[in-house]
Scaffold this motif. Structure first.
Motif, PDB file in Angstrom:
ATOM      1  N   PHE A 169       0.841  -1.188   0.000  1.00  0.00           N
ATOM      2  CA  PHE A 169       0.000   0.000   0.000  1.00  0.00           C
ATOM      3  C   PHE A 169       0.882   1.245   0.000  1.00  0.00           C
ATOM      4  CE2 PHE A 169      -3.563  -2.697   0.800  1.00  0.00           C
ATOM      5  CZ  PHE A 169      -4.667  -1.963   0.393  1.00  0.00           C
ATOM      6  N   GLU A 170       0.271   2.373  -0.334  1.00  0.00           N
ATOM      7  CA  GLU A 170       1.027   3.617  -0.456  1.00  0.00           C
ATOM      8  C   GLU A 170       1.628   4.066   0.873  1.00  0.00           C
ATOM      9  OE1 GLU A 170       0.374   8.271  -1.816  1.00  0.00           O
ATOM     10  OE2 GLU A 170      -1.298   6.856  -1.938  1.00  0.00           O
ATOM     11  N   GLY A 171       0.956   3.748   1.959  1.00  0.00           N
ATOM     12  CA  GLY A 171       1.437   4.156   3.270  1.00  0.00           C
ATOM     13  C   GLY A 171       0.326   4.006   4.283  1.00  0.00           C
ATOM     14  N   ILE A 191       2.458   8.557   6.737  1.00  0.00           N
ATOM     15  CA  ILE A 191       3.758   7.886   6.684  1.00  0.00           C
ATOM     16  C   ILE A 191       3.777   7.074   5.407  1.00  0.00           C
ATOM     17  CG2 ILE A 191       5.332   6.293   7.813  1.00  0.00           C
ATOM     18  CD1 ILE A 191       2.603   7.808   9.906  1.00  0.00           C
ATOM     19  N   LYS A 192       4.617   7.455   4.452  1.00  0.00           N
ATOM     20  CA  LYS A 192       4.652   6.799   3.151  1.00  0.00           C
ATOM     21  C   LYS A 192       5.594   5.606   3.173  1.00  0.00           C
ATOM     22  CE  LYS A 192       3.434  10.791   0.307  1.00  0.00           C
ATOM     23  NZ  LYS A 192       3.807  11.596  -0.885  1.00  0.00           N
ATOM     24  N   TYR A 193       5.236   4.607   2.388  1.00  0.00           N
ATOM     25  CA  TYR A 193       6.076   3.429   2.204  1.00  0.00           C
ATOM     26  C   TYR A 193       7.048   3.708   1.060  1.00  0.00           C
ATOM     27  CZ  TYR A 193       7.217  -1.304   0.521  1.00  0.00           C
ATOM     28  OH  TYR A 193       7.873  -2.422   0.070  1.00  0.00           O
ATOM     29  N   GLY A 194       8.337   3.777   1.374  1.00  0.00           N
ATOM     30  CA  GLY A 194       9.345   4.136   0.383  1.00  0.00           C
ATOM     31  C   GLY A 194       9.484   3.149  -0.754  1.00  0.00           C
ATOM     32  N   GLY A 195       9.090   1.891  -0.526  1.00  0.00           N
ATOM     33  CA  GLY A 195       9.207   0.883  -1.562  1.00  0.00           C
ATOM     34  C   GLY A 195       7.936   0.671  -2.351  1.00  0.00           C
ATOM     35  N   TYR A 196       6.971   1.579  -2.205  1.00  0.00           N
ATOM     36  CA  TYR A 196       5.685   1.428  -2.887  1.00  0.00           C
ATOM     37  C   TYR A 196       5.881   1.315  -4.396  1.00  0.00           C
ATOM     38  CZ  TYR A 196       0.886   2.602  -4.304  1.00  0.00           C
ATOM     39  OH  TYR A 196      -0.366   2.597  -4.872  1.00  0.00           O
ATOM     40  N   SER A 197       5.073   0.459  -5.036  1.00  0.00           N
ATOM     41  CA  SER A 197       5.295   0.107  -6.439  1.00  0.00           C
ATOM     42  C   SER A 197       4.900   1.197  -7.422  1.00  0.00           C
ATOM     43  CB  SER A 197       4.524  -1.177  -6.782  1.00  0.00           C
ATOM     44  OG  SER A 197       3.130  -0.982  -6.580  1.00  0.00           O
ATOM     45  N   ARG A 198       4.260   2.271  -6.975  1.00  0.00           N
ATOM     46  CA  ARG A 198       3.947   3.380  -7.879  1.00  0.00           C
ATOM     47  C   ARG A 198       4.653   4.630  -7.373  1.00  0.00           C
ATOM     48  NH1 ARG A 198       0.418   7.517  -9.108  1.00  0.00           N
ATOM     49  NH2 ARG A 198      -0.792   7.406  -7.207  1.00  0.00           N
ATOM     50  N   PRO A 199       5.866   4.913  -7.855  1.00  0.00           N
ATOM     51  CA  PRO A 199       6.631   6.072  -7.372  1.00  0.00           C
ATOM     52  C   PRO A 199       5.886   7.380  -7.618  1.00  0.00           C
ATOM     53  CG  PRO A 199       8.005   4.611  -8.690  1.00  0.00           C
ATOM     54  CD  PRO A 199       6.581   4.149  -8.873  1.00  0.00           C
ATOM     55  N   ALA A 200       6.198   8.367  -6.818  1.00  0.00           N
ATOM     56  CA  ALA A 200       5.619   9.711  -6.943  1.00  0.00           C
ATOM     57  C   ALA A 200       4.100   9.637  -6.972  1.00  0.00           C
ATOM     58  CB  ALA A 200       6.146  10.415  -8.190  1.00  0.00           C
ATOM     59  N   ALA A 201       3.521   8.926  -5.996  1.00  0.00           N
ATOM     60  CA  ALA A 201       2.073   8.712  -5.959  1.00  0.00           C
ATOM     61  C   ALA A 201       1.342  10.052  -5.889  1.00  0.00           C
ATOM     62  CB  ALA A 201       1.706   7.852  -4.770  1.00  0.00           C
TER      63      ALA A 201
END
Length: 200
Positions: free
Chosen positions: A163-165, A186-196
């Protein structure tokens, strides 16, 4: 009400932790039989998402909800791209076909008004049960629940499910216009869609 960025997940009593869905932030206003889906910039999205308008219209009463509009898994590039493509559609047959192929879902996480009652001065811990009583979950409407205290555990699930965070919310906080430290993202740095682009 907008959240303030925090880099590190945390756990604390008096806080509610929710998954951060990747979609469009909406205020949903229903007054008698009239429904408005209003984006954060103030755009009306009724035409593009008729299935959501119909679902909200079927809920009793008048109200204002704070929500995230999503498509599919509410995470990842594919889901967000389908949501964005649907939002700009204007031709009725294409809209209906897209609604059947990629139905949207409204994730409601707060309530500002119920009937003639302005609930914004109430604490979040009081507003959430009122929102929960407004509707049952359907394929188009989802009550965004949360978990108290154990934010680090929630963030582990964010990472596990990509998830995004997550959003941390102070349970005793009223609903205030603008950015506040009562809501933290709090964002997840490894999220699969960068620059959400989806946000709360």
């Amino acid at each position: 009400m907008l959240s303030t960025l925090r880099r590190i997940p945390f756990s604390a009593a008096g806080w509610l932790f929710e998954w951060k869905y990747d979609g469009f932030r909406l205020l949903v206003r229903k007054t008698n039989d009239s429904v408005e889906l209003l984006s954060r910039p103030g755009n009306l999205l009724n035409r593009a998402f008729p299935e959501i308008v119909e679902a909200v219209a079927n809920v009793d009463g008048s109200f204002v909800w704070d929500c995230e509009l999503t498509v599919g898994a509410a995470r990842g590039t594919e889901s967000f791209d389908r949501l964005r493509a649907r939002a700009v559609m204007s031709v009725e047959p294409r809209i209906r076909a897209a609604a059947a192929r990629s139905p949207a879902r409204l994730c409601a996480f707060d309530i500002l008004v119920l009937g003639k009652r302005d609930l914004r001065g109430m604490a979040l811990r009081e507003r959430k049960p009122i929102l929960r009583q407004c509707f049952d979950d359907t394929p188009f409407l989802l009550y965004a629940t949360g978990i108290e205290t154990v934010g680090e555990l929630v963030f582990e699930q964010v990472v596990a499910h990509d998830f995004e965070g997550m959003v941390a919310k102070r349970l005793d906080a009223p609903y205030r216009r603008g950015r506040s430290s009562d809501w933290l993202k709090i964002k997840y740095g490894g999220y699969s869609r960068p620059a959400a682009l989806g946000f709360r």
